[in-house]
Enzyme design. Structure first.
Site, PDB file in Angstrom:
ATOM      1  N   SER A 123       0.366 -13.909  -7.858  1.00  0.00           N
ATOM      2  CA  SER A 123       1.748 -14.134  -7.428  1.00  0.00           C
ATOM      3  C   SER A 123       1.886 -13.840  -5.944  1.00  0.00           C
ATOM      4  O   SER A 123       1.154 -13.004  -5.387  1.00  0.00           O
ATOM      5  CB  SER A 123       2.638 -13.172  -8.224  1.00  0.00           C
ATOM      6  OG  SER A 123       3.905 -13.069  -7.637  1.00  0.00           O
ATOM      7  N   TYR A 147       4.759  -4.196 -11.566  1.00  0.00           N
ATOM      8  CA  TYR A 147       4.349  -5.569 -11.890  1.00  0.00           C
ATOM      9  C   TYR A 147       3.447  -6.109 -10.782  1.00  0.00           C
ATOM     10  O   TYR A 147       2.348  -6.622 -11.039  1.00  0.00           O
ATOM     11  CB  TYR A 147       5.574  -6.487 -12.055  1.00  0.00           C
ATOM     12  CG  TYR A 147       5.224  -7.960 -11.986  1.00  0.00           C
ATOM     13  CD1 TYR A 147       4.516  -8.577 -13.012  1.00  0.00           C
ATOM     14  CD2 TYR A 147       5.573  -8.734 -10.867  1.00  0.00           C
ATOM     15  CE1 TYR A 147       4.167  -9.926 -12.935  1.00  0.00           C
ATOM     16  CE2 TYR A 147       5.230 -10.077 -10.781  1.00  0.00           C
ATOM     17  CZ  TYR A 147       4.528 -10.658 -11.819  1.00  0.00           C
ATOM     18  OH  TYR A 147       4.170 -11.982 -11.732  1.00  0.00           O
ATOM     19  N   LYS A 151      -0.866  -7.220 -10.557  1.00  0.00           N
ATOM     20  CA  LYS A 151      -1.484  -8.439  -9.999  1.00  0.00           C
ATOM     21  C   LYS A 151      -2.521  -8.054  -8.939  1.00  0.00           C
ATOM     22  O   LYS A 151      -3.622  -8.609  -8.899  1.00  0.00           O
ATOM     23  CB  LYS A 151      -0.417  -9.346  -9.388  1.00  0.00           C
ATOM     24  CG  LYS A 151       0.559  -9.921 -10.398  1.00  0.00           C
ATOM     25  CD  LYS A 151      -0.130 -10.885 -11.365  1.00  0.00           C
ATOM     26  CE  LYS A 151       0.793 -11.423 -12.419  1.00  0.00           C
ATOM     27  NZ  LYS A 151       0.121 -12.112 -13.502  1.00  0.00           N
TER      28      LYS A 151
HETATM   29  P1  NAD Z   1       5.827 -16.387 -19.634  1.00  0.00           P
HETATM   30  O1  NAD Z   1       6.278 -15.047 -20.056  1.00  0.00           O
HETATM   31  O2  NAD Z   1       6.674 -17.559 -19.966  1.00  0.00           O
HETATM   32  O3  NAD Z   1       4.345 -16.664 -20.175  1.00  0.00           O
HETATM   33  C1  NAD Z   1       3.411 -15.638 -20.381  1.00  0.00           C
HETATM   34  C2  NAD Z   1       2.841 -15.799 -21.775  1.00  0.00           C
HETATM   35  O4  NAD Z   1       1.867 -14.763 -22.014  1.00  0.00           O
HETATM   36  C3  NAD Z   1       3.918 -15.657 -22.864  1.00  0.00           C
HETATM   37  O5  NAD Z   1       3.837 -16.772 -23.732  1.00  0.00           O
HETATM   38  C4  NAD Z   1       3.554 -14.354 -23.583  1.00  0.00           C
HETATM   39  O6  NAD Z   1       3.886 -14.406 -24.946  1.00  0.00           O
HETATM   40  C5  NAD Z   1       2.057 -14.267 -23.331  1.00  0.00           C
HETATM   41  N1  NAD Z   1       1.508 -12.896 -23.341  1.00  0.00           N
HETATM   42  C6  NAD Z   1       1.955 -11.815 -22.646  1.00  0.00           C
HETATM   43  N2  NAD Z   1       1.190 -10.743 -22.932  1.00  0.00           N
HETATM   44  C7  NAD Z   1       0.236 -11.145 -23.801  1.00  0.00           C
HETATM   45  C8  NAD Z   1      -0.847 -10.508 -24.450  1.00  0.00           C
HETATM   46  N3  NAD Z   1      -1.077  -9.195 -24.289  1.00  0.00           N
HETATM   47  N4  NAD Z   1      -1.641 -11.222 -25.261  1.00  0.00           N
HETATM   48  C9  NAD Z   1      -1.412 -12.556 -25.470  1.00  0.00           C
HETATM   49  N5  NAD Z   1      -0.385 -13.215 -24.875  1.00  0.00           N
HETATM   50  C10 NAD Z   1       0.428 -12.525 -24.053  1.00  0.00           C
HETATM   51  O7  NAD Z   1       5.570 -16.321 -18.043  1.00  0.00           O
HETATM   52  P2  NAD Z   1       5.233 -17.474 -17.026  1.00  0.00           P
HETATM   53  O8  NAD Z   1       6.391 -17.596 -16.102  1.00  0.00           O
HETATM   54  O9  NAD Z   1       4.739 -18.662 -17.723  1.00  0.00           O
HETATM   55  O10 NAD Z   1       4.065 -16.757 -16.206  1.00  0.00           O
HETATM   56  C11 NAD Z   1       2.709 -16.964 -16.514  1.00  0.00           C
HETATM   57  C12 NAD Z   1       1.872 -16.076 -15.602  1.00  0.00           C
HETATM   58  O11 NAD Z   1       2.178 -16.396 -14.238  1.00  0.00           O
HETATM   59  C13 NAD Z   1       2.143 -14.584 -15.762  1.00  0.00           C
HETATM   60  O12 NAD Z   1       0.919 -13.894 -15.643  1.00  0.00           O
HETATM   61  C14 NAD Z   1       3.048 -14.277 -14.590  1.00  0.00           C
HETATM   62  O13 NAD Z   1       2.931 -12.933 -14.182  1.00  0.00           O
HETATM   63  C15 NAD Z   1       2.528 -15.212 -13.528  1.00  0.00           C
HETATM   64  N6  NAD Z   1       3.540 -15.540 -12.517  1.00  0.00           N
HETATM   65  C16 NAD Z   1       4.742 -16.032 -12.904  1.00  0.00           C
HETATM   66  C17 NAD Z   1       5.716 -16.309 -11.928  1.00  0.00           C
HETATM   67  C18 NAD Z   1       7.074 -16.829 -12.337  1.00  0.00           C
HETATM   68  O14 NAD Z   1       8.000 -16.759 -11.538  1.00  0.00           O
HETATM   69  N7  NAD Z   1       7.259 -17.384 -13.529  1.00  0.00           N
HETATM   70  C19 NAD Z   1       5.426 -16.099 -10.579  1.00  0.00           C
HETATM   71  C20 NAD Z   1       4.167 -15.622 -10.227  1.00  0.00           C
HETATM   72  C21 NAD Z   1       3.233 -15.340 -11.212  1.00  0.00           C
HETATM   73  C1  UD1 Z   2      11.003 -12.206  -8.318  1.00  0.00           C
HETATM   74  C2  UD1 Z   2      10.208 -10.928  -8.267  1.00  0.00           C
HETATM   75  C3  UD1 Z   2       8.748 -11.259  -7.982  1.00  0.00           C
HETATM   76  C4  UD1 Z   2       8.219 -12.190  -9.068  1.00  0.00           C
HETATM   77  C5  UD1 Z   2       9.117 -13.427  -9.114  1.00  0.00           C
HETATM   78  C6  UD1 Z   2       8.727 -14.341 -10.245  1.00  0.00           C
HETATM   79  C7  UD1 Z   2      11.752  -9.182  -7.558  1.00  0.00           C
HETATM   80  C8  UD1 Z   2      12.123  -8.232  -6.477  1.00  0.00           C
HETATM   81  N1  UD1 Z   2      10.773 -10.038  -7.272  1.00  0.00           N
HETATM   82  O1  UD1 Z   2      10.850 -12.890  -7.085  1.00  0.00           O
HETATM   83  O2  UD1 Z   2       7.977 -10.091  -7.969  1.00  0.00           O
HETATM   84  O3  UD1 Z   2       6.893 -12.572  -8.770  1.00  0.00           O
HETATM   85  O4  UD1 Z   2      10.482 -13.048  -9.322  1.00  0.00           O
HETATM   86  O5  UD1 Z   2       9.035 -13.786 -11.482  1.00  0.00           O
HETATM   87  O6  UD1 Z   2      12.303  -9.156  -8.643  1.00  0.00           O
HETATM   88  N2  UD1 Z   2      19.002 -13.944  -6.472  1.00  0.00           N
HETATM   89  C9  UD1 Z   2      20.379 -13.852  -6.447  1.00  0.00           C
HETATM   90  N3  UD1 Z   2      21.029 -13.688  -7.633  1.00  0.00           N
HETATM   91  C10 UD1 Z   2      20.385 -13.627  -8.836  1.00  0.00           C
HETATM   92  C11 UD1 Z   2      18.971 -13.720  -8.838  1.00  0.00           C
HETATM   93  C12 UD1 Z   2      18.319 -13.866  -7.639  1.00  0.00           C
HETATM   94  O7  UD1 Z   2      21.009 -13.899  -5.366  1.00  0.00           O
HETATM   95  O8  UD1 Z   2      21.054 -13.461  -9.873  1.00  0.00           O
HETATM   96  C13 UD1 Z   2      18.289 -14.149  -5.188  1.00  0.00           C
HETATM   97  C14 UD1 Z   2      17.304 -13.060  -4.843  1.00  0.00           C
HETATM   98  O9  UD1 Z   2      17.941 -12.033  -4.127  1.00  0.00           O
HETATM   99  C15 UD1 Z   2      16.261 -13.842  -4.017  1.00  0.00           C
HETATM  100  C16 UD1 Z   2      16.296 -15.239  -4.637  1.00  0.00           C
HETATM  101  O10 UD1 Z   2      17.529 -15.338  -5.321  1.00  0.00           O
HETATM  102  O11 UD1 Z   2      16.693 -13.951  -2.684  1.00  0.00           O
HETATM  103  C17 UD1 Z   2      15.157 -15.480  -5.625  1.00  0.00           C
HETATM  104  O12 UD1 Z   2      15.147 -14.437  -6.604  1.00  0.00           O
HETATM  105  P1  UD1 Z   2      14.202 -14.483  -7.895  1.00  0.00           P
HETATM  106  O13 UD1 Z   2      14.356 -15.788  -8.575  1.00  0.00           O
HETATM  107  O14 UD1 Z   2      14.478 -13.256  -8.690  1.00  0.00           O
HETATM  108  O15 UD1 Z   2      12.737 -14.465  -7.296  1.00  0.00           O
HETATM  109  P2  UD1 Z   2      12.049 -13.415  -6.292  1.00  0.00           P
HETATM  110  O16 UD1 Z   2      12.932 -12.286  -5.977  1.00  0.00           O
HETATM  111  O17 UD1 Z   2      11.517 -14.195  -5.141  1.00  0.00           O
END
Ligand code: NAD
Ligand code: UD1
Length: 337
Positions: A123, A147, A151
Site C-alpha cells: 500500500s 496496519y 505492510k
Molecule cells: P478486502 O477486505 O475486500 O479483501 C481481503 C480479503 O482477504 C477478504 O475477502 C477477507 O475475507 C480475506 N482475508 C482476510 N484475512 C484472511 C485470512 N487470515 N485468511 C484468509 N482470508 C483472509 O480488501 P481489499 O480492499 O480487496 O484489499 C486486498 C488487499 O489489498 C489487502 O491486503 C489490503 O490491505 C490491500 N490494500 C487495499 C487497499 C484498499 O484501499 N482497498 C489499499 C492498499 C492495499
Molecule cells: C486510508 C488509510 C490508508 C489505507 C487506505 C486504503 C487512513 C489514515 N489511511 O487512506 O492507510 O491504505 O485508506 O484502505 O485511514 N475523507 C473525508 N471524509 C470521509 C472519508 C475520507 O473527508 O468520510 C478524506 C480523507 O481525509 C482523505 C481522503 O478523503 O483526504 C481519502 O480518504 P480514505 O478514502 O480514507 O483514504 P486514505 O486516507 O488515503
C-alpha cells in the site's frame, strides 16, 4: 495455476475477472472474514465458469497444504489481510497475527511446495507522510499505524526471503486509493458498517444510507484545502496484477511498484465528480482533520510502465460512474435485503 488469497474481497474479485480474461487458471482461498460467498457467485456469473474455492485461513498451514496438495500452484497473488486503519490501532495483535503471521505461514507452505513466485498487496501507506509528491518507489518508508506497519514488516520479510534464496520472484504492488467497480455493476466494494474510506461513504450518501459526508479538513496546503489522493480504478489495478504475473519470471531482485494514476484529486473534486456521475446531490459538512491523514499523496507511476508495461487508463468520471452503478444497483451491497 495461480492461488489467489483473499480472492473473494474487493480487489481480489476484480482481479479474478482480469486473470480469467488473460487466460490464467486460478483458485481462490479466503476465510470470508470480510467478504461473502455472494461475491464469488457474481464473479462466476460474469466469467461464466465455476471457480475452485477453498474456505480457509492463511494462518492455518493445513488449510493451505490442502490447496497445494490438490492443485499444482506455481504462483500466488496474496490479497488476504485486514485493512482498517482505526481497527488496527484498537487491535494491533490481531492485525499482526492475521497479516504478518498469516503471510509467514503462507510463505512457509509455498517453500514446502517449491512455489516461489508471489505478488503481494502492499500500500502507499508504506510511504508514511511523504516529504514531497509525486511519490517514487525509492522514497523513505515508514508507518503511522499498525496496519501500515504490517505492510512494512511483510515487505521486509519478503526482502529477507529473497536475500536467503534468490529463486524467489517477489513483486510488491503498492496500491494508491482503489475505487470504482466492474462495469456489470455486479461486484464492488462492500464495507462492513460505516465506511472509513471516502468513495464508499460518498456513494452511500448518494443512496441516502448516510445523511451527509464529513469532509475531514479544508485547511490543507492543497488547491482547495481538502486532502488530495491518487484514486485508481479497481479494474486498472486488477490489470496491474495480470501484468505482474506476465513479467514475474524475468524480474531480478524484489520489485516494488506503485500502482496509481499519477493524478491527485481533492475530496471536493471527488464529490463534484460523483454528483455529475450520479446526478445526486452529496450533502457535506466540513469537519476537523482526521488524525493520521496527510495533505497530499499521489504516485509517480512511471516505474510501473517501465518494468511491467502497465499504466492506468480510466479517469475520475469512469471511477465515479462505475461506483455509482454498483451502489445504486446494490444499495445493501452483497446482502440481499
Ligand atoms: P478486502 O477486505 O475486500 O479483501 C481481503 C480479503 O482477504 C477478504 O475477502 C477477507 O475475507 C480475506 N482475508 C482476510 N484475512 C484472511 C485470512 N487470515 N485468511 C484468509 N482470508 C483472509 O480488501 P481489499 O480492499 O480487496 O484489499 C486486498 C488487499 O489489498 C489487502 O491486503 C489490503 O490491505 C490491500 N490494500 C487495499 C487497499 C484498499 O484501499 N482497498 C489499499 C492498499 C492495499
Ligand atoms: C486510508 C488509510 C490508508 C489505507 C487506505 C486504503 C487512513 C489514515 N489511511 O487512506 O492507510 O491504505 O485508506 O484502505 O485511514 N475523507 C473525508 N471524509 C470521509 C472519508 C475520507 O473527508 O468520510 C478524506 C480523507 O481525509 C482523505 C481522503 O478523503 O483526504 C481519502 O480518504 P480514505 O478514502 O480514507 O483514504 P486514505 O486516507 O488515503
Amino acid at each position: 495455476m495461480v492461488l489467489v488469497t483473499g480472492g473473494a474481497g474487493y480487489i481480489g474479485s476484480h482481479t479474478c475477472i482480469s486473470l480469467h480474461e488473460a487466460g490464467f487458471d486460478f483458485v481462490i482461498f479466503d476465510n470470508l472474514c470480510n467478504s461473502s460467498q455472494e461475491s464469488l457467485a457474481r464473479v462466476e456469473k460474469i466469467i461464466g465458469k465455476k471457480i475452485p474455492f477453498y474456505r480457509g485461513d492463511i494462518r492455518n498451514k493445513q488449510d493451505l497444504q490442502n490447496v497445494f496438495d490438490t492443485h499444482k500452484i506455481d504462483s500466488v497473488i496474496h490479497f488476504a489481510g485486514l485493512k482498517a486503519v482505526g481497527e488496527s490501532v484498537e487491535q494491533p495483535l490481531h492485525y499482526y497475527d492475521n497479516n504478518v503471521n498469516g503471510t509467514l505461514v503462507l510463505c512457509q507452505v509455498m517453500q514446502e511446495y517449491n512455489c516461489k513466485k508471489i505478488v503481494f498487496s502492499s500500500s502507499a501507506t508504506v510511504y508514511g507522510d511523504p516529504h514531497t509528491t509525486p511519490i517514487k518507489e525509492d522514497f523513505p518508508l515508514s508507518a503511522t499505524n499498525p496496519y501500515g506497519r504490517t505492510k512494512l514488516f511483510i515487505e521486509e520479510i519478503l526482502r529477507d526471503l529473497y536475500i536467503c534464496d534468490n529463486e524467489w520472484k517477489i513483486i510488491l504492488l503498492r496500491y494508491f486509493n482503489p475505487v470504482g467497480a466492474h462495469k456489470s455493476g455486479l461486484i464492488g466494494e462492500d464495507p462492513n458498517g460505516i465506511p472509513n474510506n471516502l468513495m464508499p461513504f460518498i456513494s452511500q450518501t448518494a443512496v441516502q444510507k448516510r445523511e451527509f459526508l464529513n469532509i475531514f479538513g479544508d485547511d490543507y496546503d492543497t488547491h482547495d484545502g481538502t486532502g488530495v489522493r491518487d484514486y485508481i480504478h479497481v479494474v486498472d489495478l486488477a490489470q496491474g496484477h495480470v501484468k505482474a504475473l506476465h513479467n514475474i519470471d524475468k524480474i531480478q531482485n524484489v520489485l516494488s511498484v506503485n500502482l496509481g494514476t499519477g493524478n491527485g484529486y481533492s475530496v471536493l473534486d471527488m464529490v463534484r465528480a460523483f454528483e455529475k456521475a450520479s446526478n445526486k446531490k452529496i450533502p457535506y459538512k466540513i469537519a476537523p482533520r482526521r488524525t493520521g491523514d496527510v495533505a497530499k499523496c499521489f504516485a509517480d507511476p512511471s516505474y510501473a510502465f517501465e518494468v511491467l508495461g502497465w499504466r492506468a487508463e480510466k479517469g475520475i468520471d469512469e471511477m465515479c460512474e462505475d461506483s455509482w452503478r454498483w451502489q445504486s444497483q446494490n444499495p445493501n451491497g452483497y446482502s440481499r435485503d
